[in-house]
Design an enzyme around this catalytic site. Structure first.
Site, PDB file in Angstrom:
ATOM      1  CG  ASN A  79      -2.280  -0.608   0.880  1.00 45.88           C
ATOM      2  OD1 ASN A  79      -2.813  -0.422  -0.196  1.00 45.88           O
ATOM      3  ND2 ASN A  79      -2.816  -1.380   1.810  1.00 45.88           N
ATOM      4  NE  ARG A 319      -5.830  11.265   8.338  1.00 49.06           N
ATOM      5  CZ  ARG A 319      -4.969  10.668   7.519  1.00 49.06           C
ATOM      6  NH1 ARG A 319      -4.835   9.357   7.559  1.00 49.06           N
ATOM      7  NH2 ARG A 319      -4.251  11.372   6.669  1.00 49.06           N
ATOM      8  CD  GLU A 458      -2.776  -0.323   7.846  1.00 45.42           C
ATOM      9  OE1 GLU A 458      -4.028  -0.289   7.897  1.00 45.42           O
ATOM     10  OE2 GLU A 458      -2.135   0.033   6.837  1.00 45.42           O
ATOM     11  CB  ALA A 473       0.665   5.574   8.417  1.00 49.40           C
TER      12      ALA A 473
END
Length: 492
Positions: A79, A319, A458, A473
């Site tokens: 990703n 978020r 993750e 991240a």
């Protein structure tokens, strides 16, 4: 299914543009598939070839370890390749030039508070203290970052760095080039089936059972196994178990990528899983739409409005606050609006996506706010009032309605043409996963170290708490990826 810049299409586009030559990948697909080349024993096995996995592989290889990376997809990148690429790091040199006051302690404090105090303070301190070193490590391999920093969506402070290459392609380019230079072996189209320990649920992690082209094989790891295969944001069934609201949403992740099987294999091997109900969303496609838009990335540039043409949230909020605000709208979607200056401040990929969105009905463009309102299907008078009120807030540096921070009230919406994009919620990141310690060693259900098993990125839990700050991240995957590689290579 939304387009989400899947690796297949992104790779083709980048190759066509000459931005990512095929030779930059550490090992070609054909080279990786020779059955007689399958390793039987190495020092370190890395599961996943995104930035966490590749960073771990490079770090371990630098220590002299024999490495193999297993990647279930046909190409490397995970990703990371399709990420927005914003990298949070306290950087006195860049921030001082913009008059931004910041500190590592502030980054730690905001990360902990942003995750409601549910993150491991020790892991947060490691993340924030080492983020700039990770950024400099990338620069040492040839990656270039823009000279300015900004506050990406959900970041809470202007410390977000952006590479000059689109999305995460620059990260994967420099990592794959370095891996090839070091001779890192990468097996694509190869998935993890099982983690092997000395005894069931006991003892050291010895190796893995993997599968390539339907054929199972074993690899022994004499030093360690690094799990770096991402989360489960693309697994609707698994995420709905922990948050039923997530069952029907689209995802910003590659559909075939973040499905959680490596995390579950770790759990089967005795790893403790934590925080699985902490699931983050980002603006994405409403169900039934196909083109994700990203006009929301810079919180100082856009305004969020609902179907009635009214603002409904502070654009620079956490978020999870933004997620809940949109999911609580009757339609469960809103619109991100920017003017021409805001549109042109974004990179070519974002602008190209918006141009595509004009054709698919996911983006709108007009020379007047009245024309934009008509295309959006919102009341023109209300939209004009909302924008006028917002521009007045920029003048006065105060948002009495939702409390948007003064530093982010810096750009008016006033220069035609105006742009708007559909913004529903799409599942973006799963904050939960395997529990690790400061050396990235995986812990079991009693909090004991599983010798020889490490994790980064993750697939782990405990670093972000209930809510991840935007931009953290990317800092996470490089910082803990490098630690995991070093830890595994140093394993006796």
């Amino acid at each position: 299914m939304n387009n989400m810049w899947t690796r297949k299409h992104l790779l083709k586009s980048l190759l066509a543009l000459g931005l990512l030559p095929l030779s930059s990948f550490a090992q070609s697909k054909d080279e990786a598939q020779k059955e007689d080349a399958l390793p039987k024993k190495v020092d370190v096995i890395v599961i996943g070839s995104g930035a966490a996995g590749m960073s771990a592989a490079i770090a371990a290889k630098d220590k002299g370890a024999r490495i193999v990376v297993l990647e279930k997809m046909p190409i490397i990148g995970g990703n990371t390749l399709i990420s927005s690429g914003y990298f949070n790091a306290v950087d006195p040199e860049r921030q001082k030039k913009q008059g931004i006051e910041d500190s590592i302690e502030k980054h730690i404090e905001q990360t902990l508070a942003g995750g409601d105090g549910r993150a491991d303070p020790e892991l947060v301190r490691i993340l924030c203290s080492n983020a700039l070193g990770s950024l400099h490590w990338l620069e040492s391999m040839g990656l270039k970052f823009r000279p300015d920093v900004m506050q990406v969506y959900g970041a809470l402070w202007p410390r977000s760095h952006l590479a000059t290459e689109p999305k995460g392609t620059g990260f994967i380019r420099v990592l794959s080039t370095k891996a090839k230079e070091l001779g890192v072996d990468i097996l694509t189209n190869t998935k993890l089936v099982k983690i092997i320990r000395e005894q069931f649920d006991e003892g050291r992690a010895l190796g893995v059972l993997a599968e390539q082209k339907g054929k199972p094989f074993y690899i022994r790891a004499t030093k360690g196994i690094v799990l770096a295969a991402g989360g489960f944001a693309a697994n609707p069934r698994l995420r709905a178990i922990h948050d039923p609201r997530m069952s029907t949403l689209t995802t910003t992740n590659n559909q075939a990528c973040s499905t959680g099987e490596v995390m579950l294999a770790a759990n089967e091997a005795g790893a403790y899983l934590m925080g699985l109900d902490y699931i983050q969303c980002n603006p994405g496609c409403p169900p039934g739409h196909t083109s994700r838009q990203a006009l929301h990335l810079d919180v100082s540039r856009y305004v969020f409005v609902d179907k009635r043409g009214k603002r409904f949230v502070a654009e620079d909020a956490r978020r999870d606050v933004l997620r809940d605000a949109i999911l609580n709208l009757p339609e469960k979607f809103g619109y991100a609006i920017v003017d021409n200056d805001g549109f042109n401040s974004y990179n070519q990929v974002v602008r190209d996506d918006a141009m595509k969105g004009l054709k698919t009905g996911d983006a709108f463009k007009a020379d007047t706010l009245e024309g934009l309102a008509k295309q959006m299907g919102v009341p023109a008078d209300q939209l004009k009032k909302t924008i006028a009120d917002y521009n007045a807030m920029v003048d006065h540096k105060k948002d009495p309605d939702f409390g948007k921070a003064e530093r982010n009230l810096s750009h008016k919406i006033e220069k035609a043409p105006y742009w708007a994009a559909l913004s529903s919620m799409a599942v973006h990141h799963t904050m939960g996963g395997v529990r690790i310690d400061k050396e990235t060693r995986v812990l079991d259900r009693q909090g004991n170290v599983i010798e020889g098993l490490y994790a980064a990125g993750e697939v782990t839990g405990g670093i972000h708490g209930t809510n991840r700050l935007g931009g953290n991240a990317i800092a996470d995957i490089f910082t803990f990826g490098r630690i995991a590689g070093n830890s595994a290579a140093n394993q006796k």
